[in-house]
Design an enzyme around this catalytic site. Structure first.
Site: not given
Length: 387
Positions: A29, A79, A111, A152, A201, A233, A242
């Site tokens: 979806d 990185e 990061c 991502t 994570s 970040h 969140k």
């Protein structure tokens, strides 16, 4: 003496994938990607773009506007390093035609790399106020085609000029840091793609935000209400959302609405570019100041996170007149000129970029004239050229 960010340059490659197209190709979806992850587009780097070329291109956004003779230090955080020994910053320094006396090196902690570079630069300028520093974060986020982390991914670079009397953001004294040896995300030497425990994570990210944020407020004697904006970040925008929800929990309506509105402004570039690892926090900063209506001297809180894991919270005050320094129209043009890839084109480009080119074979870029690119290796020495 005020030290901080005087210039910001953004670069992202000239190709992207639409998240609706990717969702359909993966039998998902689209709202899982658009709302559940918070992404709409994802920049894609082909074989001619790497951390060096993207770093050069981000610094080129302002390099002709500064006094290069005053640059005393160049630090690149990544990185996505191109060599196990030689610093990527040496290639960048040569392309930017900086003087031989400039110190330069590369730093790594997932990061967190560009924040580490920024703090090194801040302290260097305090000791050498007559000098300026260029710091760069440049990365390609790769998890693999048709993997849980595929949505991502992303590619891009942020470059910043650090100096006294900055024109964008003045950095405040003090910080709150927190680190622990954990395995939420990593990339072994023999792998071109990252390994990640996604749910773990996310929880670590939120835990590592809460402690430094609360510690920083105690250190400074401030409350959440004192911040005009909080930025994060952003490996993907839902992650920052969140954290922002945690920050506004229990706050008055005025504070909550202000921080929710500023977060919405700070995620706009990330939504279209995707994850750029070390530079993601500073892309949030650029997005904020390009898209929000901010009060003069507004206090901005910055949360930096690097998996493995290292977190830091610090702050800065917006400098009056910053609007005259940033190049929002240039950033919009750069994003709009990108070519939309079909899913098949994206998969082919992505998988080809995972393979090292044959030595002696010259790569040809389809980037815009003026941009730098990786042209392959000659006698196993990396070659960089300007289009």
């Amino acid at each position: 003496m005020q030290v901080g960010i005087d210039q910001i340059g953004l670069y992202t490659p000239n190709k992207y994938v639409d998240m609706v197209d990717l969702a359909h190709a993966r039998n998902e979806d689209p709202n899982k990607y658009l709302i559940g992850i918070g992404q709409t587009q994802m920049s894609v780097a082909d074989s001619t773009q790497d951390s060096v070329s993207m770093g050069i291109n981000s610094a080129r956004r302002y390099i002709d506007q500064i006094d290069k003779d005053k640059v005393g230090l160049l630090v690149l955080g990544t990185e996505s390093s191109v060599d196990q020994s030689k610093s990527a910053s040496l290639f960048v320094k040569t392309a930017l035609q900086l003087k031989p006396e400039v110190r330069t090196f590369e730093v790594k902690e997932a990061c967190f790399g560009l924040t580490a570079a920024l703090m090194i630069a801040r302290d260097y300028v305090r000791v050498h106020p007559e000098h300026t520093v260029i710091v760069i974060g440049s990365d390609i986020a790769r998890y693999g085609v048709n993997t849980p982390g595929e949505v991502t991914q992303g590619a891009g670079s942020i470059s910043m000029l650090i100096k006294t009397d900055p024109r964008i953001l003045s950095l405040n004294d003090g910080h709150s840091a927190y680190s622990a040896n954990i395995n939420d995300f990593w990339r072994p030497n023999n792998s071109k793609t990252a390994l990640v425990d996604g749910k773990y994570s996310t929880q670590v990210y939120l835990d590592f935000f809460t402690k430094p944020f609360n510690d920083y407020k105690k250190l400074k004697g401030w409350s959440t209400q004192d911040f005009g904006s909080l930025i994060y970040h952003l490996p993907f925008t839902k992650m920052g959302l969140k954290a922002n929800r945690l920050s506004v929990e229990g706050q008055d309506e005025t504070t909550s609405k202000r921080l929710e509105k500023s977060f919405a402004a700070s995620k706009q570039l990330s939504k279209r570019i995707g994850n750029i690892y070390t530079a993601a926090l500073y892309m949030s900063l650029l997005s904020l100041i390009e898209n929000a209506q901010l009060e003069p001297n507004s206090l901005i809180g910055l949360f930096s996170y690097g998996s493995g894991a290292m977190a830091e919270f610090f702050s800065g005050n917006l400098v009056d007149g910053y609007e005259e320094v940033i190049d929002k129209s240039g950033d919009v043009r750069m994003l709009d000129r990108r070519k939309k890839l079909t899913i098949k084109e994206y998969e082919n480009i992505f998988n080809k970029a995972l393979m090292d080119p044959e030595d002696g074979v010259e790569l040809v870029s389809d980037e815009e004239n003026g941009n730098w690119y990786f042209a392959g290796t000659k006698n196993h020495v990396r070659q960089y050229k300007q289009k």
